[in-house]
Scaffold this motif. Structure first.
Motif: not given
Length: 437
Positions: A22-31, A62-67, A82-89
């Motif tokens: 969970f901790e890893q998945a919730s981190r933003p790019w800017n640590l 609320a929902v926040a999307a961050q690929p 909401l991580r949308t990184g898998a939608l990478d077509e």
């Protein structure tokens, strides 16, 4: 309703506080940015996005999307991330000169697909930034002087509305929502795919030149001469770098939509500056555009600040080229103008940006004291720049603690807020920089 119910509605992985990962998945790019989110959903597809939004509306959250987490502002506390990184077509139509990409697709992948056809998208400096997040914020490209903001090249969005419904949005189907999404941020609908124009790039020349720091003023003066007459196909960035245990350096990064001979002729003034330490200019494959600036490709803690400059006079030049930048790592001046400054029929909220230059300051923020020191130096330099600082900031380059109000004229912001209230009256969707924040 408890968030464990999310696991029943989403096909992708759902992580709650206390779960492994969970901790890893919730981190933003800017640590250095903290995100105390309520849950993380790694969407497996557009249906997961719709199911998550519908769940959030029922649960009153609320929902926040961050690929990938770029652009995170610290405004995501208590949300479902909401991580949308898998939608990478990625799909490229070379005849129509268009691309269709999923919400998680990164610029490097898009450029690799477009380049063999002699085409490019309006990418920025980093190959690991998501196309969708970048475009929703406007998108300042290497080629913006020639073609404008990336957002203005969008033809269509696939979205999930605040009601949890999937829809396709175009200028004809929903002109208000289409306008808002083209540079107003992700506050109005969650984008699952985007279609946009590609542009001819049969030849691309660029790279970096660097000198020892004592050449900074000479290099900056040459940069001003270059940008005063530069064609719209040429973009140049001046930069000062001060890394730990390394001598200060100064450099110019360039990208030119043209061939090497013409590019070298345009940059001849730079070649006459002595003590050149690095010069890797040459023909650049579209797929390698991200190599020019050498942006970090791994997350790290940092603190940035952007200002738009209405002019560069002698006093401004002394600040930018001669003042100490420590404890920051770098200071960069980007040339704008061209199509970015032009009134464009049918454009989104981003432009025109009439300021000719942008200054970006960046430093480390691994520790609270370090972040405070960097922030203080950035504030001091901005104060020294004085009246040439316009006060406006491009949405795509807002920093932590800044607000959407700083990115848009009052009339534009009012229209964005009206659309937000109409499309998301219950506040289900949360952008990095909410227009109603």
């Amino acid at each position: 309703m408890t968030h464990t119910e999310l696991r029943a509605v989403a096909e992708g992985r759902v992580l709650l506080p206390g779960d492994d990962g969970f901790e890893q998945a919730s981190r933003p790019w800017n640590l250095s940015v903290e995100q105390r989110v309520a849950a993380v959903v790694e969407a497996a597809g557009a249906a997961d996005v719709a199911a998550t939004v519908a769940y959030a509306r029922r649960a009153g959250i609320a929902v926040a999307a961050q690929p990938s987490g770029h652009g995170a502002s610290g405004a995501a506390d208590g949300v479902i991330l909401l991580r949308t990184g898998a939608l990478d077509e990625v799909g490229v139509d070379p005849e129509a000169r268009t691309a269709r990409v999923g919400a998680g697709a990164k610029w490097g992948k898009v450029l690799a697909a477009a380049g063999p056809h002699g085409l490019t998208g309006l990418a920025g400096s980093s190959p690991v930034v998501s196309v969708t997040g970048y475009t929703l914020g406007g998108g300042l490209s290497w080629f913006g002087r020639r073609h404008g903001f990336a957002a203005d090249s969008v033809r269509a969005f696939d979205v999930v509305t605040a009601d949890g419904e999937q829809a396709r949005v175009t200028a004809d189907s929903d002109p208000d929502l289409f306008w808002a999404l083209r540079g107003g941020g992700g506050d109005f609908a969650l984008v699952t795919a985007v279609e946009f124009d590609l542009y001819p790039a049969p030849a691309l020349y660029g790279g970096r030149m660097m000198w020892q720091g004592h050449r900074a003023r000479e290099v900056f003066d040459a940069f001003l001469e270059l940008t005063a007459e530069a064609p719209d196909e040429l973009t140049a960035w001046f930069g000062r770098v001060r890394l730990p245990q390394a001598p200060p350096m100064v450099g110019i990064d360039v990208a030119f939509l043209g061939d090497e001979a013409e590019g070298r002729a345009l940059l001849a003034r730079l070649g006459r500056i002595g003590d050149l330490a690095v010069d890797n200019r040459g023909q650049v494959a579209v797929a390698d555009l991200g190599d020019i600036a050498g942006d970090p490709t791994d997350p790290s803690p940092g603190r940035g600040r952007t200002e738009l400059l209405t002019a560069v006079d002698e006093a401004t030049a002394k600040v930018l080229a001669e003042e100490l930048i420590e404890p920051m790592f770098g200071l960069q001046v980007r040339h704008l103008g061209g199509a970015l400054a032009a009134e464009r029929p049918g454009a989104g909220p981003s432009g025109p940006v009439t300021e000719p230059y942008l200054v970006y300051m960046f430093g480390p923020a691994a520790e609270p004291g370090q972040a405070a020191a960097v922030g203080a130096r950035q504030a001091a330099l901005a104060e020294e720049l004085g009246g040439v600082v316009s006060g406006r900031k491009p949405y795509t380059m807002l920093g932590v603690g800044e607000r959407a109000e700083q990115a848009f004229p009052a009339a534009t912001l009012d229209r964005l807020r009206e659309i937000k209230r109409a499309r998301d009256p219950y506040g289900v969707l949360r952008a990095n920089y909410p227009v109603l924040g």
